[in-house]
Design a protein around this motif. Sequence first.
Motif, PDB file in Angstrom:
ATOM      1  N   SER A 150      79.055 -97.870  40.260  1.00  0.00           N
ATOM      2  CA  SER A 150      79.522 -98.538  39.047  1.00  0.00           C
ATOM      3  C   SER A 150      81.039 -98.485  38.958  1.00  0.00           C
ATOM      4  O   SER A 150      81.688 -99.482  38.607  1.00  0.00           O
ATOM      5  N   LYS A 151      81.610 -97.340  39.297  1.00  0.00           N
ATOM      6  CA  LYS A 151      83.061 -97.183  39.263  1.00  0.00           C
ATOM      7  C   LYS A 151      83.736 -98.143  40.231  1.00  0.00           C
ATOM      8  O   LYS A 151      84.697 -98.833  39.886  1.00  0.00           O
ATOM      9  N   GLN A 152      83.218 -98.211  41.469  1.00  0.00           N
ATOM     10  CA  GLN A 152      83.800 -99.105  42.478  1.00  0.00           C
ATOM     11  C   GLN A 152      83.648-100.567  42.079  1.00  0.00           C
ATOM     12  O   GLN A 152      84.559-101.372  42.270  1.00  0.00           O
ATOM     13  N   PHE A 153      82.473-100.911  41.527  1.00  0.00           N
ATOM     14  CA  PHE A 153      82.223-102.285  41.107  1.00  0.00           C
ATOM     15  C   PHE A 153      83.233-102.721  40.053  1.00  0.00           C
ATOM     16  O   PHE A 153      83.843-103.795  40.163  1.00  0.00           O
ATOM     17  N   HIS A 154      83.440-101.895  39.042  1.00  0.00           N
ATOM     18  CA  HIS A 154      84.351-102.266  37.957  1.00  0.00           C
ATOM     19  C   HIS A 154      85.808-102.225  38.399  1.00  0.00           C
ATOM     20  O   HIS A 154      86.627-103.035  37.918  1.00  0.00           O
ATOM     21  N   GLN A 155      86.143-101.329  39.304  1.00  0.00           N
ATOM     22  CA  GLN A 155      87.509-101.308  39.833  1.00  0.00           C
ATOM     23  C   GLN A 155      87.802-102.598  40.591  1.00  0.00           C
ATOM     24  O   GLN A 155      88.878-103.186  40.434  1.00  0.00           O
ATOM     25  N   LYS A 156      86.839-103.032  41.408  1.00  0.00           N
ATOM     26  CA  LYS A 156      87.011-104.268  42.175  1.00  0.00           C
ATOM     27  C   LYS A 156      87.085-105.466  41.236  1.00  0.00           C
ATOM     28  O   LYS A 156      87.938-106.356  41.411  1.00  0.00           O
ATOM     29  N   ARG A 157      86.221-105.493  40.240  1.00  0.00           N
ATOM     30  CA  ARG A 157      86.218-106.604  39.286  1.00  0.00           C
ATOM     31  C   ARG A 157      87.548-106.673  38.540  1.00  0.00           C
ATOM     32  O   ARG A 157      88.120-107.757  38.366  1.00  0.00           O
ATOM     33  N   THR A 158      88.042-105.531  38.101  1.00  0.00           N
ATOM     34  CA  THR A 158      89.325-105.499  37.391  1.00  0.00           C
ATOM     35  C   THR A 158      90.455-105.979  38.285  1.00  0.00           C
ATOM     36  O   THR A 158      91.338-106.729  37.843  1.00  0.00           O
ATOM     37  N   GLU A 165      94.750-113.484  37.115  1.00  0.00           N
ATOM     38  CA  GLU A 165      95.630-113.634  35.958  1.00  0.00           C
ATOM     39  C   GLU A 165      97.068-113.880  36.407  1.00  0.00           C
ATOM     40  O   GLU A 165      97.733-114.805  35.947  1.00  0.00           O
ATOM     41  N   ASP A 166      97.542-113.053  37.333  1.00  0.00           N
ATOM     42  CA  ASP A 166      98.920-113.196  37.815  1.00  0.00           C
ATOM     43  C   ASP A 166      99.128-114.520  38.549  1.00  0.00           C
ATOM     44  O   ASP A 166     100.174-115.172  38.392  1.00  0.00           O
ATOM     45  N   ALA A 167      98.126-114.927  39.339  1.00  0.00           N
ATOM     46  CA  ALA A 167      98.227-116.199  40.065  1.00  0.00           C
ATOM     47  C   ALA A 167      98.254-117.374  39.087  1.00  0.00           C
ATOM     48  O   ALA A 167      98.965-118.363  39.316  1.00  0.00           O
ATOM     49  N   SER A 168      97.495-117.268  37.997  1.00  0.00           N
ATOM     50  CA  SER A 168      97.453-118.331  36.994  1.00  0.00           C
ATOM     51  C   SER A 168      98.787-118.460  36.271  1.00  0.00           C
ATOM     52  O   SER A 168      99.287-119.570  36.038  1.00  0.00           O
ATOM     53  N   VAL A 169      99.380-117.320  35.910  1.00  0.00           N
ATOM     54  CA  VAL A 169     100.685-117.336  35.249  1.00  0.00           C
ATOM     55  C   VAL A 169     101.728-117.965  36.172  1.00  0.00           C
ATOM     56  O   VAL A 169     102.528-118.812  35.749  1.00  0.00           O
ATOM     57  N   LYS A 170     101.715-117.559  37.424  1.00  0.00           N
ATOM     58  CA  LYS A 170     102.680-118.073  38.398  1.00  0.00           C
ATOM     59  C   LYS A 170     102.541-119.589  38.555  1.00  0.00           C
ATOM     60  O   LYS A 170     103.540-120.332  38.559  1.00  0.00           O
ATOM     61  N   TYR A 171     101.305-120.065  38.664  1.00  0.00           N
ATOM     62  CA  TYR A 171     101.072-121.505  38.859  1.00  0.00           C
ATOM     63  C   TYR A 171     101.554-122.296  37.649  1.00  0.00           C
ATOM     64  O   TYR A 171     102.201-123.337  37.785  1.00  0.00           O
ATOM     65  N   MET A 172     101.249-121.813  36.446  1.00  0.00           N
ATOM     66  CA  MET A 172     101.637-122.532  35.238  1.00  0.00           C
ATOM     67  C   MET A 172     103.159-122.601  35.097  1.00  0.00           C
ATOM     68  O   MET A 172     103.709-123.643  34.721  1.00  0.00           O
ATOM     69  N   THR A 173     103.839-121.510  35.385  1.00  0.00           N
ATOM     70  CA  THR A 173     105.297-121.513  35.257  1.00  0.00           C
ATOM     71  C   THR A 173     105.967-122.384  36.312  1.00  0.00           C
ATOM     72  O   THR A 173     107.068-122.902  36.088  1.00  0.00           O
ATOM     73  N   GLU A 174     105.291-122.563  37.454  1.00  0.00           N
ATOM     74  CA  GLU A 174     105.867-123.372  38.530  1.00  0.00           C
ATOM     75  C   GLU A 174     105.464-124.841  38.444  1.00  0.00           C
ATOM     76  O   GLU A 174     106.024-125.686  39.156  1.00  0.00           O
ATOM     77  N   ASN A 175     104.486-125.160  37.582  1.00  0.00           N
ATOM     78  CA  ASN A 175     104.014-126.542  37.452  1.00  0.00           C
ATOM     79  C   ASN A 175     103.974-126.944  35.970  1.00  0.00           C
ATOM     80  O   ASN A 175     102.898-127.238  35.421  1.00  0.00           O
ATOM     81  N   PRO A 176     105.117-126.982  35.319  1.00  0.00           N
ATOM     82  CA  PRO A 176     105.165-127.205  33.866  1.00  0.00           C
ATOM     83  C   PRO A 176     104.717-128.585  33.408  1.00  0.00           C
ATOM     84  O   PRO A 176     104.441-128.779  32.225  1.00  0.00           O
ATOM     85  N   GLN A 186      92.531-119.818  30.385  1.00  0.00           N
ATOM     86  CA  GLN A 186      91.288-119.070  30.206  1.00  0.00           C
ATOM     87  C   GLN A 186      91.191-117.874  31.149  1.00  0.00           C
ATOM     88  O   GLN A 186      90.335-116.993  30.966  1.00  0.00           O
ATOM     89  N   ASN A 187      92.076-117.795  32.159  1.00  0.00           N
ATOM     90  CA  ASN A 187      92.070-116.669  33.088  1.00  0.00           C
ATOM     91  C   ASN A 187      93.045-115.571  32.688  1.00  0.00           C
ATOM     92  O   ASN A 187      93.084-114.518  33.330  1.00  0.00           O
ATOM     93  N   ILE A 188      93.845-115.812  31.644  1.00  0.00           N
ATOM     94  CA  ILE A 188      94.928-114.889  31.299  1.00  0.00           C
ATOM     95  C   ILE A 188      94.552-114.108  30.051  1.00  0.00           C
ATOM     96  O   ILE A 188      94.513-114.642  28.946  1.00  0.00           O
ATOM     97  N   ARG A 189      94.288-112.820  30.212  1.00  0.00           N
ATOM     98  CA  ARG A 189      93.867-111.980  29.088  1.00  0.00           C
ATOM     99  C   ARG A 189      95.045-111.382  28.337  1.00  0.00           C
ATOM    100  O   ARG A 189      95.003-111.248  27.126  1.00  0.00           O
ATOM    101  N   ASP A 190      96.083-110.996  29.073  1.00  0.00           N
ATOM    102  CA  ASP A 190      97.237-110.366  28.452  1.00  0.00           C
ATOM    103  C   ASP A 190      97.950-111.364  27.533  1.00  0.00           C
ATOM    104  O   ASP A 190      98.319-112.462  27.960  1.00  0.00           O
ATOM    105  N   ALA A 191      98.138-110.981  26.272  1.00  0.00           N
ATOM    106  CA  ALA A 191      98.703-111.902  25.280  1.00  0.00           C
ATOM    107  C   ALA A 191     100.119-112.326  25.629  1.00  0.00           C
ATOM    108  O   ALA A 191     100.472-113.503  25.496  1.00  0.00           O
ATOM    109  N   HIS A 192     100.949-111.401  26.063  1.00  0.00           N
ATOM    110  CA  HIS A 192     102.339-111.736  26.382  1.00  0.00           C
ATOM    111  C   HIS A 192     102.421-112.638  27.611  1.00  0.00           C
ATOM    112  O   HIS A 192     103.225-113.582  27.653  1.00  0.00           O
ATOM    113  N   LYS A 193     101.576-112.369  28.605  1.00  0.00           N
ATOM    114  CA  LYS A 193     101.550-113.229  29.798  1.00  0.00           C
ATOM    115  C   LYS A 193     101.039-114.623  29.441  1.00  0.00           C
ATOM    116  O   LYS A 193     101.535-115.627  29.947  1.00  0.00           O
ATOM    117  N   SER A 194     100.030-114.661  28.569  1.00  0.00           N
ATOM    118  CA  SER A 194      99.472-115.943  28.143  1.00  0.00           C
ATOM    119  C   SER A 194     100.518-116.769  27.410  1.00  0.00           C
ATOM    120  O   SER A 194     100.667-117.974  27.643  1.00  0.00           O
TER     121      SER A 194
END
Length: 371
Positions: A150-158, A165-176, A186-194
């Motif tokens: 369970s620990k490994q599964f959730h670590q991998k999922r996270t 999330e990081d790839a989505s932020v990067k793509y959006m900032t590079e393709n305005p 919908q892939n970005i959970r962090d409020a500040h990154k979103s």
Amino acid sequence: MRNCLIILYCLLPLTASAQNDLQVKGNLSGLATNVLLVDAPGKGVYDTVVVRNGNFEFSLPMTSPNEISVMEEVLTTGYMRRQISLYGIPGENVTISGTFDDYELGGSPFYRQLNKVKALERPFKQEEKQNITWGSVMRDDPRMNQDEISKQFHQKRTDIINRLEDASVKYMTENPNDEAALLLLQNIRDAHKSSKAYNAMSEQVRNGRMAAWCLPYVDRFTKEIARLKVAEGIQPGKVAPLFTLNDLQGNPLSLKSLRGKYVVLDFWGSWCFWCLNGVPQTKKYYDKYQGRFEILGIDENDTEEKWKQAVEKNQMNWLHVRNTKSDHVPQLYAVSGYPTKVIINPDGTINRVFVGEKEEFYEYLDELFRK
């Protein structure tokens, strides 16, 4: 002349409807049957589409942009249908080619943009699918340590979620100027990154056809950023925000009136499983340190009747008040989950904050009152 005008008037709605159709053409290989289902949320299965030699074509009437799915008629993965999810835009056209697992989108500019968005997401979704399969196999193996699995599964999922999330932020900032890039919100959970990604998009895109779709995400990160700002003041040593709410008898009860003793603000609701699950332990500690501290239960999202019934049924024999829709006490304390327990010192400053039903809270009470 009058008859001609009547005929023209009758045809106008049909012409407008046709102009709003989403035109879909496709060629998919590896299909289990020669029938596809088209689903639009809120409508159930919209239609069945016949496939000939892998080719299919249909029009989907749309009044506003909305998500749609093209899927197989049969359950080919055990309990789910293989499907391709798209965002349908009225009056546009899209082509789909390849397989359900590896496909290309073409057609109007929006769908060429969407193809790049899907390509970005695909490897992460494949990783997630592989992780789910691995977890399922490991959980069925009696030789495996299930806590470690369970620990490994959730670590991998996270890890997958964070990288997407990081790839989505990067793509959006590079393709305005790409409308379809907004779907990555919908892939970005962090409020500040979103917020960063959304505001990096051009004003024309933010106020364009996707504006309505973005509203829930904008509302979410705006509220969360505001909550985080408030949370900066809900720290040990800071003065606890004062408030007054009505108690079980309908009388006003102020936090200030409890100065001089330790107070535990218990944010809860009768709808919250973990809140009620912790009641027996809370009662035990309330009796254990009777007179050393007071509990002030702050009910949220209950009717007055349900609130009172829950207090009586669970014999929660401490002070209680109810936060109504016109009150904002949870917001004053930046509550992000239920239950939340805030320990306040006798001088009115915050001691500690605990989110969730945790044994750590009770261990801390022992530490606090055994001094």
